[in-house]
Design a protein around this motif. Structure first.
Motif, short mmCIF file in Angstrom:
data_model
loop_
_atom_site.label_atom_id
_atom_site.label_comp_id
_atom_site.label_asym_id
_atom_site.label_seq_id
_atom_site.Cartn_x
_atom_site.Cartn_y
_atom_site.Cartn_z
N ALA A 103 -8.26 2.14 1.39
CA ALA A 103 -7.58 3.18 1.89
C ALA A 103 -8.33 3.75 2.72
O ALA A 103 -8.09 4.34 3.87
CB ALA A 103 -6.95 3.85 0.92
N GLN A 117 -4.53 -1.14 5.86
CA GLN A 117 -5.01 -1.16 4.47
C GLN A 117 -4.63 -2.53 3.99
O GLN A 117 -5.38 -3.06 3.20
CB GLN A 117 -3.92 -0.08 3.61
CG GLN A 117 -4.59 0.05 1.97
CD GLN A 117 -4.08 1.26 1.40
OE1 GLN A 117 -3.88 2.00 2.04
NE2 GLN A 117 -4.05 1.02 0.16
N ARG A 118 -3.55 -3.17 4.59
CA ARG A 118 -3.22 -4.71 4.12
C ARG A 118 -4.47 -5.17 4.64
O ARG A 118 -4.77 -6.41 3.95
CB ARG A 118 -1.93 -5.10 4.57
CG ARG A 118 -0.76 -4.59 3.81
CD ARG A 118 0.38 -5.63 3.97
NE ARG A 118 1.53 -5.27 3.38
CZ ARG A 118 1.82 -5.25 1.98
NH1 ARG A 118 1.00 -5.97 1.33
NH2 ARG A 118 2.82 -5.07 1.57
N ALA A 130 -9.03 2.29 6.02
CA ALA A 130 -7.93 2.15 6.62
C ALA A 130 -7.45 3.41 7.76
O ALA A 130 -7.17 3.49 8.65
CB ALA A 130 -6.60 1.70 5.80
N ASP A 131 -7.55 4.70 6.73
CA ASP A 131 -7.68 5.99 7.29
C ASP A 131 -8.26 6.09 8.75
O ASP A 131 -7.92 6.61 9.56
CB ASP A 131 -7.56 7.02 6.22
CG ASP A 131 -6.43 6.98 5.21
OD1 ASP A 131 -5.77 6.22 5.30
OD2 ASP A 131 -6.43 7.72 4.31
N ILE A 185 1.49 4.84 0.93
CA ILE A 185 0.93 5.88 2.20
C ILE A 185 1.87 7.11 2.03
O ILE A 185 2.86 7.26 2.22
CB ILE A 185 1.36 5.32 3.33
CG1 ILE A 185 0.91 3.78 3.82
CG2 ILE A 185 0.94 6.11 4.66
CD1 ILE A 185 -0.75 3.56 3.67
N ARG A 208 -1.47 11.89 2.69
CA ARG A 208 -2.67 10.89 3.56
C ARG A 208 -2.37 10.79 5.20
O ARG A 208 -3.01 11.01 5.82
CB ARG A 208 -2.58 9.75 2.95
CG ARG A 208 -3.66 9.23 2.27
CD ARG A 208 -3.32 7.68 1.83
NE ARG A 208 -3.98 6.79 2.57
CZ ARG A 208 -3.93 5.58 2.71
NH1 ARG A 208 -3.32 5.13 1.43
NH2 ARG A 208 -4.14 4.69 3.73
N PRO A 230 0.86 -1.24 -0.09
CA PRO A 230 -0.22 -0.08 -0.09
C PRO A 230 0.83 1.38 -0.09
O PRO A 230 1.96 1.39 0.76
CB PRO A 230 -0.61 -0.04 1.23
CG PRO A 230 -0.68 -1.46 1.86
CD PRO A 230 0.61 -2.18 1.17
N GLU A 255 -6.37 6.74 -4.47
CA GLU A 255 -6.14 7.80 -3.51
C GLU A 255 -7.12 9.17 -4.04
O GLU A 255 -7.18 10.03 -3.50
CB GLU A 255 -4.72 8.29 -3.35
CG GLU A 255 -4.02 7.27 -2.18
CD GLU A 255 -2.75 7.72 -2.29
OE1 GLU A 255 -2.49 8.97 -1.85
OE2 GLU A 255 -1.99 6.77 -1.81
N MET A 308 -0.98 2.71 8.93
CA MET A 308 -2.22 3.02 7.98
C MET A 308 -1.68 1.59 6.96
O MET A 308 -2.74 1.35 6.38
CB MET A 308 -1.88 4.15 7.21
CG MET A 308 -2.49 5.21 7.89
SD MET A 308 -1.90 7.17 7.61
CE MET A 308 -2.55 7.02 5.98
N LYS A 309 -0.44 1.39 6.92
CA LYS A 309 -0.10 0.36 5.71
C LYS A 309 -0.64 -0.95 6.37
O LYS A 309 -1.24 -1.74 5.57
CB LYS A 309 1.41 0.35 5.75
CG LYS A 309 2.12 -0.76 4.51
CD LYS A 309 3.35 -0.62 4.32
CE LYS A 309 4.10 0.77 4.17
NZ LYS A 309 5.52 0.66 3.86
N SER A 338 -3.59 13.98 6.49
CA SER A 338 -4.75 14.02 6.54
C SER A 338 -5.32 13.46 7.56
O SER A 338 -6.26 13.79 8.40
CB SER A 338 -5.46 13.76 5.18
OG SER A 338 -6.83 13.65 5.33
N VAL A 339 -4.79 12.05 7.98
CA VAL A 339 -5.35 11.33 9.16
C VAL A 339 -4.83 12.00 10.43
O VAL A 339 -5.71 12.14 11.39
CB VAL A 339 -4.48 9.98 9.21
CG1 VAL A 339 -4.75 9.29 10.41
CG2 VAL A 339 -4.99 9.02 7.95
N PRO A 366 -10.78 12.61 0.14
CA PRO A 366 -11.07 13.92 0.04
C PRO A 366 -9.74 14.98 0.36
O PRO A 366 -8.92 14.20 0.90
CB PRO A 366 -11.98 14.17 1.07
CG PRO A 366 -11.75 13.12 1.83
CD PRO A 366 -11.34 11.98 1.05
#
Lengths: 185, 223
Positions: free
Chosen positions: B80, B74-75, B83-84, A68, A72, A66, B3, B70-71, A75-76, B7
């Motif tokens: 995504a 997401q896995r 995950a976020d 990242i 992002r 993934p 992505e 996050m990785k 944003s998180v 937003p």
């Protein structure tokens, strides 16, 4: 698999190791890696096992990692900070109360009492019952007394006495009938 | 995954400042430490400051650990946006739980955070799935030179599918140990299992993957 010394390993050990961790020695647990690598160099069968597992590893590695991005992540983190702000707002609104508002109004007292009762009704019931029983026992065990009568009654020249039963144990006290006797003087 | 559907981040002035401070060693946090140019504070020190309501410490710790979290999410989730959200929720739990953190050196913060993330992911996967844009496969590239790339992508898709069909705990063990490169001991802590249980999950997962990918083996000759 973890509770033994790994100074030497055989083909079966290699098979068990690769079945769990795959064919890449870098993924093998450190406590058995060195001995396993030595065995690989000396044993063709063990080497074949590792190569087979490495093929499965190669397939697994085709799955894309993934991505990242920094955007992002920002944003998180910003979202989490914004939610912290949102959580802090109600507390901030409640904080600047004026001093006089800390004094509870009668309405607040009644409301608090009702709310307390609604939560603790069972406990309150027990408390009230215990209090009533205590008063009753107190009255019943009171020594015999001569009570002066009111002026108008006194004119009839009488006294009122409580008659006390001649018992001392609690069950008897509770269940013995009492009489109020009026004695004419 | 995509992505472009994310937003645009809306970062307020204060948040942007917190994040900016978290990105640089010369930020207010580092500057407030005697000596100024000392190395960045460790996780335990940051958690102690977070327990006292220090937002900059929170932003620094979050920025430090969010990418890996996050990785991982997401896995597990394959999505995504989800995950976020999961990681954001986990970060909030860091804020509320920091006062309970005991820096005794036995537990690593990242292990704790990953355990929270894994649990949140598992909870989320049990909810009914929403078939969003993420599920729509990308249109294939029509150029002839992309044939090899497409074949590789197709194989990767089959592998992803095989992984997704694994029982949940096997998939989590593979994700942690293979893709996140965690040791079996770490994975055991994150999954609240023994090391031998994790090893058993890994062995069963590899056996199942080998069986499911046997067709790929024959086609590609890779396995």
């Amino acid at each position: 698999m973890a509770d033994r010394e790994w100074s030497t390993v055989d083909v079966e050990d290699i098979a068990a190791l690769t079945a769990v961790y795959g064919g890449n020695p870098a993924r093998w647990p450190a406590d058995r890696r060195a001995a396993a690598v030595r065995a690989l160099a000396a044993d063709g069968e063990a080497h074949e096992l590792v190569v087979n597992e490495a093929r499965l590893d190669a397939l697994l590695s085709l799955v894309a990692e993934p991505e990242i991005s920094a955007t992002r992540v920002d944003s998180v983190v910003a979202g989490a900070l914004a939610r912290l702000d949102a959580m802090a707002v109600p507390a901030a609104k409640a904080a600047p109360r004026r001093l006089d508002t800390f004094l509870p109004s009668p309405f607040d007292v009644v409301r608090a009492a009702l709310s307390w009762l609604s939560v603790r009704a069972p406990q309150a019931g027990w408390l009230a019952g215990a209090t009533a029983a205590g008063i009753m026992v107190g009255v019943m065990t009171m020594p015999a007394a001569t009570l002066p009568m009111s002026e108008t009654v006194a004119q009839t020249a009488g006294t009122v006495e409580t008659a006390q039963a001649d018992v001392t144990d609690m069950p008897s006290l509770l269940f013995t009938s009492y009489t109020v006797e009026t004695h004419a003087r | 995954m995509d992505e472009s559907v994310q937003p645009e981040p809306r970062i307020g002035a204060a948040s942007a400042a917190d994040i900016a401070a978290s990105r640089t060693r010369s930020g207010a946090l580092s500057a407030s430490i005697p000596g100024g140019s000392l190395p960045e504070p460790g996780d335990d020190a940051l958690l102690a400051r977070i327990a006292q309501g220090d937002r900059q410490a929170f932003a620094l710790l979050a920025a430090r650990h969010a990418p890996k979290a996050m990785k991982l999410a997401q896995r597990i989730l394959g999505n995504a946006a989800d995950a976020d959200e999961v990681v954001q929720e986990a970060l909030l739990r860091v804020w509320t739980g920091a006062k309970n953190w005991i820096p005794d050196g036995r537990a690593r913060f990242s292990t704790w955070l990953h355990r929270v993330v894994v649990n949140l992911c598992v909870d989320r996967r049990r909810r009914p799935a929403f078939a969003g844009l993420e599920g729509i496969p990308e249109p294939p590239d029509p150029t002839p030179s992309a044939v090899n790339v497409m074949a590789r992508q197709q194989t990767a898709k089959l592998v992803s599918q095989a992984l997704a069909e694994l029982p949940e705990r096997q998939r989590l063990a593979v994700t942690l140990c293979y893709y996140e490169e965690r040791s079996a001991a770490d994975a055991a802590q994150i999954l609240s299992l023994s090391v031998s249980a994790v090893e058993s999950l890994l062995a069963r997962a590899r056996r199942a993957l080998r069986a499911r990918l046997s067709g790929v083996v024959q086609d590609t000759g890779e396995v």
